[in-house]
Design a protein around this motif. Structure first.
Motif, PDB file in Angstrom:
ATOM      1  N   GLU A  98       0.914  -1.118   0.063  1.00 43.21           N
ATOM      2  CA  GLU A  98      -0.104   0.042   0.034  1.00 43.21           C
ATOM      3  C   GLU A  98       0.812   1.119   0.011  1.00 43.21           C
ATOM      4  N   GLY A 211     -11.647   1.280   2.611  1.00 46.44           N
ATOM      5  CA  GLY A 211     -10.775   0.441   2.553  1.00 46.44           C
ATOM      6  C   GLY A 211     -11.214  -0.980   3.322  1.00 46.44           C
ATOM      7  N   THR A 218      -8.889   3.096   7.326  1.00 49.12           N
ATOM      8  CA  THR A 218     -10.489   2.761   7.016  1.00 49.12           C
ATOM      9  C   THR A 218     -11.385   3.419   7.923  1.00 49.12           C
ATOM     10  N   TRP A 244      -7.848  -1.760  -1.037  1.00 44.47           N
ATOM     11  CA  TRP A 244      -6.908  -0.649  -1.458  1.00 44.47           C
ATOM     12  C   TRP A 244      -6.461  -0.990  -2.996  1.00 44.47           C
ATOM     13  N   SER A 268     -11.329   5.687  -0.885  1.00 44.85           N
ATOM     14  CA  SER A 268     -10.445   5.772   0.416  1.00 44.85           C
ATOM     15  C   SER A 268      -9.145   5.814  -0.193  1.00 44.85           C
ATOM     16  N   ASN A 269      -8.716   5.365  -1.285  1.00 41.87           N
ATOM     17  CA  ASN A 269      -7.233   5.652  -1.738  1.00 41.87           C
ATOM     18  C   ASN A 269      -7.456   5.740  -3.356  1.00 41.87           C
TER      19      ASN A 269
END
Length: 366
Positions: A98, A211, A218, A244, A268-269
């Protein structure tokens, strides 16, 4: 046959000329040379080397530039002899690829090197207690001076809290608001920034792609999204979850593609946002004309997505610097020789994230 004259800059000069004496070896730069070049005191240079948090950014940059010009690097071996320390920081990190943890580790390594410390990394195989204890034992056996715990899963942090760690340590992220060892980027605040941006553009049905369960980020980003939606008297949508990866974002996009009432998504990403954009485009929904998308992290590729991605940037270099400065203070590494220099517990704020607006968001109905 005449002897050629030494060229300018030759190492053989002055009284040494013509006497057969060997050329002097250039003296390595020391801390006072750096101080003179930067126009500061040698105590200030020491503070920069040890990551002291009270320095102005322009002073730190000037000293670092002088260190580079003079090829000066702190002598770890000499410091170890004087302080009886290993001048090594241990980092406990979760296995994975990540961007956030990887960028945090890189930032910690850079800040530690500036402070004259090496970094020894132990990777966790999983979040189980046995794996955590084994990784800690590996670092302690290497005589590290302190620990930075970069394992943002809530189960890992809960297990570490149960262990009795006597070595100075800092955690990057923690679910406990008043943990004296905690440093973090304000994850909830960053999620609120992303959600507020979409609300200000007129969007009201905003879905959050969360996430995976068990990650501190998250939970914090879900809190930020829901809190901002409720502050605007908007009902939060049912969460979709990913892992992710871009593939999980793609699957979430397929699930959303047919719901034309949803006009915006906060991912979230950034990797999940990439998959999301792919799925929407595949089904004829183009960002930002038909749907707005915001990510989180600002990975280096985010500016080159199509369209370039609006996202929340985390200042990982600053996070790394604060972690190292905080840990050195807990160790008692005071550049001025006056004892421990750690900031008082509770006085180190979270690193503030920044909204980066690009082309993936537009007013609702545009």
């Amino acid at each position: 046959m005449s002897t050629p004259t030494d060229a300018p800059g030759s190492a053989v000069t002055g009284a040494a000329e013509g006497r057969g004496r060997p050329a002097e070896t250039a003296r390595a730069a020391n801390i006072r040379d750096v101080a003179r070049r930067a126009g500061v005191s040698h105590q200030t240079v020491s503070r920069v080397i040890n990551g002291h948090p009270s320095l102005r950014a322009e002073t730190r940059d000037r000293v670092l530039a002088a260190m580079d010009e003079l090829s000066f690097r702190p002598n770890r071996a000499a410091r170890a002899l004087v302080t009886s320390r290993s001048t090594t920081i241990g980092v406990l990190v979760s296995k994975g690829f990540e961007y956030g943890p990887a960028a945090s580790l890189q930032a910690i390594d850079s800040a530690a090197r500036v402070a004259g410390y090496a970094v020894d990394v132990a990777h966790l195989d999983d979040a189980e207690g046995g794996s955590i204890r084994a990784a800690l034992d590996r670092l302690l056996a290497r005589n590290v001076d302190g620990l930075i715990i970069l394992a943002p899963q809530t189960q890992t942090l809960a297990e570490i809290e149960r262990l009795s760690i006597t070595l100075p340590f800092v955690t990057v992220h923690s679910a406990r608001a008043h943990d004296d060892h905690r440093l973090s980027v304000d994850q909830s605040g960053g999620a609120a920034l992303a959600t507020r941006h979409l609300l200000e553009l007129g969007h009201r049905r905003i879905v959050h792609i969360a996430g995976p369960d068990g990650w501190f980020e998250t939970e914090a980003r879900v809190r930020g999204y829901r809190g901002e939606m409720e502050a605007w008297d908007c009902e939060p949508e049912a969460l979709l979850s990913g892992d992710w990866t871009a593939e999980s974002g793609y699957r979430a996009g397929l699930a959303l593609a047919g719901d034309l009432g949803v006009t915006a998504v906060f991912s979230s990403n950034d990797q999940m946002a990439l998959g999301l954009l792919h799925a929407f485009r595949e089904h004829g929904r183009h960002a930002p004309r038909d749907i707005s998308v915001v990510g989180f992290d600002d990975v280096p590729e985010a500016a080159h997505y199509w369209p370039p991605l609006t996202t929340v940037r985390q200042n990982f270099p600053e996070l790394g610097r604060r972690c190292v400065a905080r840990l050195l203070g807990l160790i008692g590494e005071d550049p001025a020789g006056r004892g421990p220099s750690a900031p008082a517990p509770g006085t180190v704020p979270d690193v503030v994230p920044e909204l980066v607006i690009r082309a993936s968001t537009a007013p609702a109905g545009s």
